[in-house]
Design an enzyme around this catalytic site. Structure first.
Site, PDB file in Angstrom:
ATOM      1  N   THR A  10       0.710  -1.112  -0.126  1.00  0.00           N
ATOM      2  CA  THR A  10       0.044  -0.209  -0.007  1.00  0.00           C
ATOM      3  C   THR A  10       0.904   1.250  -0.140  1.00  0.00           C
ATOM      4  O   THR A  10       0.898   1.949   0.924  1.00  0.00           O
ATOM      5  CB  THR A  10      -0.991   0.097   1.267  1.00  0.00           C
ATOM      6  N   ALA A  12       2.636   4.234  -3.013  1.00  0.00           N
ATOM      7  CA  ALA A  12       2.289   5.373  -3.984  1.00  0.00           C
ATOM      8  C   ALA A  12       1.386   4.827  -4.886  1.00  0.00           C
ATOM      9  O   ALA A  12       0.422   5.583  -5.516  1.00  0.00           O
ATOM     10  CB  ALA A  12       3.335   5.872  -4.718  1.00  0.00           C
ATOM     11  N   ASN A 104       6.850  -2.719 -12.723  1.00  0.00           N
ATOM     12  CA  ASN A 104       7.556  -2.438 -13.920  1.00  0.00           C
ATOM     13  C   ASN A 104       8.708  -3.610 -14.166  1.00  0.00           C
ATOM     14  O   ASN A 104       9.042  -4.132 -13.291  1.00  0.00           O
ATOM     15  CB  ASN A 104       8.360  -1.118 -13.510  1.00  0.00           C
ATOM     16  N   LYS A 192       6.644   0.071 -22.301  1.00  0.00           N
ATOM     17  CA  LYS A 192       6.519   0.576 -20.828  1.00  0.00           C
ATOM     18  C   LYS A 192       8.017   0.888 -20.678  1.00  0.00           C
ATOM     19  O   LYS A 192       8.493   1.921 -20.327  1.00  0.00           O
ATOM     20  CB  LYS A 192       5.638   0.137 -19.918  1.00  0.00           C
ATOM     21  N   ASN A 200      13.995   6.428 -15.571  1.00  0.00           N
ATOM     22  CA  ASN A 200      14.316   5.861 -14.199  1.00  0.00           C
ATOM     23  C   ASN A 200      15.917   6.029 -14.003  1.00  0.00           C
ATOM     24  O   ASN A 200      16.372   6.371 -13.106  1.00  0.00           O
ATOM     25  CB  ASN A 200      13.731   4.588 -14.028  1.00  0.00           C
ATOM     26  N   GLU A 274      15.101  -0.898  -8.513  1.00  0.00           N
ATOM     27  CA  GLU A 274      14.601  -2.163  -9.250  1.00  0.00           C
ATOM     28  C   GLU A 274      15.455  -2.096 -10.593  1.00  0.00           C
ATOM     29  O   GLU A 274      14.965  -2.311 -11.493  1.00  0.00           O
ATOM     30  CB  GLU A 274      13.230  -1.737  -9.921  1.00  0.00           C
TER      31      GLU A 274
END
Length: 315
Positions: A10, A12, A104, A192, A200, A274
């Site tokens: 839980t 963003a 992602n 994406k 990123n 990530e």
């Protein structure tokens, strides 16, 4: 009676979308970690370009074993926490449960399938959103919000648009979440990455928001060159992305409100980045089909270096 939703993570993303689903009256159960006590007492507060709102009471849990089995499970953890999924997912699954990963990168759905089994439908949910958690239980939605949904098949082939996907899309759209249903999950994921890999990565190594990268000639050129490598890698994997898609992503980023990417925030707050899901897996996929991706490889190596030495790095 509407579908029940479990939100695993839980933050963003999960906090924002889960709150919108609860706001329209759906049953939503939120798994939390650090924010559990605050959210249990005070609920969730959303500040959004579409209107602020507060949910004074939510179904908050800090142990997945206390949660009910749900019709839909939304995975909104960072991929750096996916080693927890074998413990987190089974208690939430029942016959007919649909699992949606709002994560992602590449190589995520097979990992989930190995946990939940082939009988559980898995959807990839790719979020085009600028959203940050600004304090316990408080989420700031800055821009955008669309989710692209596509079904995963263990054979890797496009699965088309499924009945479950249509039903869940209807819930999301009723909640004010724009949904685009896609037939080819792998193509959707590579598209994406056309944005995720340059922005990123560059946001971390250049210490810059999206607007600063795009305002500088060299920053924009680096972003565009990285995008072209992603498109070439996708093509090597049998997936065609048009040239116009690159230009549209660049134009959209210019129009975007200045944004610190999730990876930059993770780096700034000394959290794991990530890197493998967003950079390592696509890089290795390109190498397997013989497509050279020197700039993605360089960015991957820079990020691994920065992660290894922490924020004491100087360039």
């Amino acid at each position: 009676m509407g579908r029940s939703y479990a939100v695993v993570g839980t933050g963003a993303i999960g906090g924002f979308y889960g709150s919108l689903l609860q706001k329209i009256g759906l049953e939503v159960h939120f798994l939390l970690h650090r924010d559990y006590e605050h959210v249990q007492k005070h609920g969730l507060a959303i500040s959004s370009i579409n209107g602020d709102f507060t949910l004074p009471q939510v179904n908050a849990y800090n142990d997945v074993k206390d949660m009910p089995r749900c019709d839909v499970v939304l995975i909104a953890l960072k991929t750096t926490q996916n080693h927890l999924l074998p413990d987190l997912l089974p208690p939430l699954i029942k016959q007919g449960t649909v699992v949606i990963t709002l994560q992602n990168g590449l190589g995520i759905e097979p990992e989930i399938a190995s946990v939940v089994g082939e009988d559980i439908e898995i959807l990839g949910g790719l979020c085009f959103i600028c959203s940050n958690k600004i304090s316990p239980g408080k989420i700031h939605h800055i821009d955008y919000g669309q989710i692209q949904l596509a079904a995963y098949g263990t054979d890797g082939k496009p699965q088309g648009i499924t009945t479950a996907m249509r039903q869940i899309a209807a819930d999301f759209e009723q909640a004010g979440i724009p949904i685009q249903m896609e037939e080819n999950l792998m193509l959707t994921r590579w598209k994406k990455l056309v944005w995720n890999i340059p922005f990123n990565g560059l946001s971390v190594v250049l210490n810059a928001k999206t607007d600063a990268i795009m305002a500088d000639l060299h920053g924009r050129k680096m972003a565009e060159q990285l995008m072209r490598e992603v498109v070439a890698a996708a093509f090597g994997c049998g997936l065609k992305i048009d040239e116009s898609f690159i230009q549209k992503r660049l134009e959209d980023t210019v129009k975007m409100k200045p944004y610190l990417t999730s990876m930059k925030l993770d780096y700034d707050f000394h959290l794991p980045m990530e890197i493998e899901a967003i950079f390592g897996n696509p890089m290795r996929a390109a190498q397997q089909v013989g497509v050279p991706v020197p700039q993605i490889t360089m960015l991957y190596q820079q990020l691994k270096f920065l992660e290894a030495i922490g924020n004491n790095a100087s360039c």
